[in-house]
Design a protein around this motif. Sequence first.
Motif, mmCIF file in Angstrom:
data_model
loop_
_atom_site.group_PDB
_atom_site.id
_atom_site.type_symbol
_atom_site.label_atom_id
_atom_site.label_comp_id
_atom_site.label_asym_id
_atom_site.label_seq_id
_atom_site.Cartn_x
_atom_site.Cartn_y
_atom_site.Cartn_z
ATOM 1 N N TRP A 152 16.722 -18.497 2.921
ATOM 2 C CA TRP A 152 15.936 -18.466 1.695
ATOM 3 C C TRP A 152 16.602 -19.460 0.756
ATOM 4 O O TRP A 152 17.817 -19.378 0.526
ATOM 5 C CB TRP A 152 15.920 -17.052 1.100
ATOM 6 N N GLU A 172 17.029 -19.833 -2.269
ATOM 7 C CA GLU A 172 17.782 -19.324 -3.407
ATOM 8 C C GLU A 172 18.945 -18.430 -2.984
ATOM 9 O O GLU A 172 19.621 -17.847 -3.824
ATOM 10 C CB GLU A 172 16.843 -18.578 -4.358
ATOM 11 N N THR A 229 13.283 -14.335 -6.204
ATOM 12 C CA THR A 229 12.931 -15.717 -6.493
ATOM 13 C C THR A 229 12.826 -15.920 -7.995
ATOM 14 O O THR A 229 12.402 -15.017 -8.723
ATOM 15 C CB THR A 229 11.603 -16.119 -5.818
ATOM 16 N N VAL A 286 5.686 -19.089 -5.411
ATOM 17 C CA VAL A 286 5.693 -18.522 -4.068
ATOM 18 C C VAL A 286 4.345 -17.863 -3.790
ATOM 19 O O VAL A 286 3.773 -18.017 -2.708
ATOM 20 C CB VAL A 286 6.862 -17.521 -3.883
ATOM 21 N N PHE A 294 8.108 -10.216 -3.279
ATOM 22 C CA PHE A 294 8.842 -11.297 -3.931
ATOM 23 C C PHE A 294 8.856 -11.023 -5.432
ATOM 24 O O PHE A 294 7.832 -10.646 -5.994
ATOM 25 C CB PHE A 294 8.169 -12.650 -3.669
#
Length: 141
Positions: free
Chosen positions: A58, A60, A90, A96, A133
């Motif tokens: 991922w 991040e 995120t 996203v 998310f």
Amino acid sequence: MTETAASPAQTTPTPQVWPTLRARDARALIDFLVAAFGFEEVVAYEDGGVIHHAELSWPEGGGIMMGQAREEAGNPWTLTPGTFGGYVVTSDPDAVHDRAVAAGAEILQGLHETDYGSRDFAARDPEGNLWSFGTYPGHAR
């Protein structure tokens, strides 16, 4: 066994906890998670059209591991495809979300503000796994 690997620059710490899942079609799921949510394929070990092990990062921070669902005598690590659920932090859930919609992800819960101050959305991947998310990074340590 062949290996495919990307070479992203290492800018975040290597994950020390790896959520894992199995897929009926690991290659298709990897491609979906990259296109729809923005995961990055790090490595995929494939033999005879079967992905035995793959790692997705991922951007991040963190990542997941996965492999093709298959019968293996004596293997205690038998996870049922489509039973995984994960929360991914995120800083830009709107981007996203828009990416997921554009890639045809099934959105289960649209963008919304939570009572604990996060901006979230939830989706299901083609294997049936649930993904949420949002901006909530967990409780401060």
